[in-house]
Every structure is written in structure tokens, then in C-alpha cells.
Design a protein around this motif. Structure first.
Motif, short mmCIF file in Angstrom:
data_model
loop_
_atom_site.label_atom_id
_atom_site.label_comp_id
_atom_site.label_asym_id
_atom_site.label_seq_id
_atom_site.Cartn_x
_atom_site.Cartn_y
_atom_site.Cartn_z
N THR A 101 0.83 -1.22 0.00
CA THR A 101 0.00 0.00 0.00
C THR A 101 0.85 1.26 0.00
O THR A 101 0.35 2.35 -0.24
N ASN A 102 2.14 1.11 0.28
CA ASN A 102 3.07 2.23 0.32
C ASN A 102 4.05 2.07 -0.84
O ASN A 102 4.80 1.08 -0.89
N GLY A 103 4.05 3.02 -1.76
CA GLY A 103 4.93 2.92 -2.92
C GLY A 103 6.40 2.80 -2.57
O GLY A 103 7.18 2.22 -3.34
N ALA A 104 6.80 3.32 -1.40
CA ALA A 104 8.20 3.22 -0.99
C ALA A 104 8.61 1.79 -0.72
O ALA A 104 9.81 1.48 -0.71
N ASP A 105 7.64 0.90 -0.52
CA ASP A 105 7.96 -0.50 -0.25
C ASP A 105 8.30 -1.26 -1.53
O ASP A 105 8.95 -2.31 -1.47
N GLU A 106 7.86 -0.77 -2.67
CA GLU A 106 8.02 -1.53 -3.91
C GLU A 106 9.48 -1.85 -4.24
O GLU A 106 9.82 -3.02 -4.51
N PRO A 107 10.41 -0.88 -4.23
CA PRO A 107 11.80 -1.23 -4.53
C PRO A 107 12.41 -2.17 -3.50
O PRO A 107 13.27 -3.00 -3.83
N VAL A 108 11.99 -2.05 -2.24
CA VAL A 108 12.47 -2.96 -1.20
C VAL A 108 12.04 -4.38 -1.51
O VAL A 108 12.82 -5.34 -1.40
#
Length: 316
Positions: A101-108
């Protein structure tokens, strides 16, 4: 900070029980995610090809457990190369998926999947997508195994035990920034741990240190070696037959100086520690971890309890 991630890993009864067992997880809930219908029932998800995946909503405290480590635990509980099947359960609803739900999690997440792929020849089958929709499952599915202790579960019991004792060392022993390390470490400690340099033999702090105690990563304080595994090798550097936990270290092929050696680094801090060779004591496994003193801090036995390493006293 409280964060959330949605994880599909086969039958959600066992998957929820697994995640609620992990320290740092605040709450869990089961539901149906990323399908093509609204407010589906369990029967519709199972038999009507709705496209939903049985999914666990996981809320966790980021200061206690990070997403990379949480995903590692998730991988332990699934077959990551299996398509639409986990254990004996077959169907699209049993696919594996990580929904954010948080775009910042995608690269992780993608970085984590990339590392997982390096361990498998077959293609990783876990889908990674934003959470498009999610519907809470019926009440009788919530905490199902708590209500039905003998109920069906596709996850092995030893995985639950591992989950109960899981600890994210990146939170317990956080990696420090370069500027901070430059201020807190000596020049030698910094160049060895951060630049891969090697200190002189027989002219370092611990090559002839044989008191009882524990050796920890100089950059984080994470426990790495015990005095009970230290031996005199004659090489001029501290030598150990084994680490406290091999999972704490990573091996890297080192072709510097016209040689082919195996470099040893701390997995958590990425600090250079030394090298490992296959000329150690045969009765202790045959390995010799040749470690720079500058990469370590030694805590003698009498100070281990007060410094927070009392759990290792019975292993000396």
C-alpha cells in the motif's frame, strides 16, 4: 512506526498463525485480495474463479522488524517457485503474492525478490503488485487455528517455532552511516571494515587473546564469534573454527593480489571481517576463520552479562 503489508501464501489459516507468532508483528487479519469481484464469500473465492488470493494483512512495528526481514520469514513459510499451489492446496486463490500500500515498499520488495531468485534455478512465482482491493474474510476464518488448534495447516510446526524466536538483527544491531563510523572507529578499524584492508599479522589487538568471552562486530555490536571456538593457528590473526551463526556472515569470492580467496563479511553491517580457509582443525570442522582484530570488539566473560550478552555465557 506502524506499517502494513499484505501477504498471500497459500491457505490463510496457517499463514496468519505463522505471522502472528513473529515478534514485532502487531496484528494480523485474513481476507481476499486483488480479485475481480466485490465482497466475495469464501465459497465464491474457492469455486467461482473470482481471481482473489487468500491473503493475510500484516501490521508490524518497523522499529522492531523491517520489511526485508519480514519477507525473509515469509519466504521460509512458502514454496516461492510453486504456481497456484502451496502444500496440498491447488488453485489461483492459493497463489503467492506480496501486495503493498506504500509505494516506498516496492523497490524494497523487488530487491528482496532479486536476492531470493539468486537462490533458485526456477523462476520465482511470487507476484508483486500494489494492493488493488482487499475484503475481510468471514469471522470464522479469523485466527482460525487459535479457535481450532487441531485444524488443517500446510506450514510445518518447526516453522512456527522459528517464527516465535525470530529477531531482526538489523533493528537490534542497526547498520551505521559512514560519517558516524568515521567518528567512532579508529582509522585502522574504518579502513579494514569499510575498505577491505588487512591489518599487520602479530601486531593486532586479539591475535594472542585467549580469555573467555565474546567477539562482536565493531561497527554494530552484533555477536559473531565465541572464545570457545578460537584457536592458535600461528597466522598472526585471530582464528576461529566457526562463527556463532553462519547465517550472520556472507562469503564473497576475493581475487585480489593474484589469489583466489573467500572473503568473510558481516551480513547485517556489510563490514569486511577477514577470510575463511579450509586448513583449520579437522576435529572442529576443518575451517579457519582468519579475522582482523580491527573488525572486532572483545567482551570478556565477566562483562558479558552487564553488556547484554548474557545469553551466550552458557556457550563458552
Amino acid at each position: 512506526m506502524k506499517k502494513e503489508i499484505y501477504l498471500a501464501g497459500g491457505c490463510f489459516w496457517g499463514t496468519e498463525k505463522y505471522f502472528e507468532s513473529i515478534p514485532g508483528v502487531l496484528s494480523t487479519e485474513v481476507g481476499y485480495a486483488n480479485g475481480g469481484t466485490e465482497n466475495p464469500t469464501y465459497e465464491e473465492v474457492c469455486y467461482n474463479d473470482t481471481g482473489h488470493a487468500e491473503t493475510v494483512k500484516v501490521e508490524y512495528e518497523e522499529s522492531k522488524i523491517g520489511l526485508p526481514y519480514l519477507l525473509e520469514l515469509y519466504y521460509d513459510a512458502i514454496n516461492p517457485v510453486s504456481v497456484n499451489r502451496q502444500g496440498g492446496d491447488i488453485g489461483q486463490q492459493y497463489r503467492t503474492g506480496i501486495y503493498f500500500t506504500n509505494g516506498a515498499d516496492e523497490p524494497v520488495i523487488h530487491d528482496s525478490i532479486k536476492k531470493l531468485q539468486e537462490k533458485h534455478r526456477e523462476k520465482i512465482a511470487i507476484e508483486v503488485k500494489p494492493l488493488l482491493n482487499y475484503y475481510r474474510a468471514e469471522e470464522y476464518h479469523q485466527n482460525y487455528l487459535d479457535k481450532n488448534p487441531g485444524g488443517y495447516c500446510h506450514i510445518d510446526t518447526d516453522q512456527f517455532e522459528k517464527a516465535k524466536h525470530a529477531a531482526d538483527v538489523s533493528r537490534i544491531y542497526p547498520k551505521r552511516e559512514q560519517d558516524e563510523l568515521k567518528k567512532s572507529l579508529s582509522d585502522l578499524q574504518f579502513t579494514v571494515t569499510q575498505n577491505g584492508n588487512t591489518e599487520p599479522p602479530f601486531q593486532n589487538e586479539f591475535f594472542n587473546e585467549f580469555r573467555e568471552g565474546i567477539y562482536v562486530d565493531i561497527t554494530t555490536g552484533e555477536p559473531l564469534f565465541l572464545s570457545s571456538d578460537k584457536f592458535e593457528s600461528g597466522c598472526g590473526w585471530p582464528s576461529f573454527s566457526k562463527p556463532i551463526d553462519a547465517e550472520k556472515l556472507i562469503d564473497v569470492t576475493d581475487k585480489s593480489y593474484g589469489m583466489v580467496r573467500t572473503e568473510v563479511r558481516s551480513k547485517n553491517s556489510d563490514a569486511h571481517l577477514g577470510h575463511v580457509f579450509k586448513d583449520g582443525p579437522v576435529d572442529k570442522g576443518g575451517l579457519r576463520y582468519c579475522i582482523n582484530s580491527a573488525s572486532l570488539r572483545f567482551i570478556p566473560k565477566e562483562k558479558m552479562e552487564i553488556e547484554g550478552y548474557g545469553d551466550y555465557l552458557n556457550r563458552l
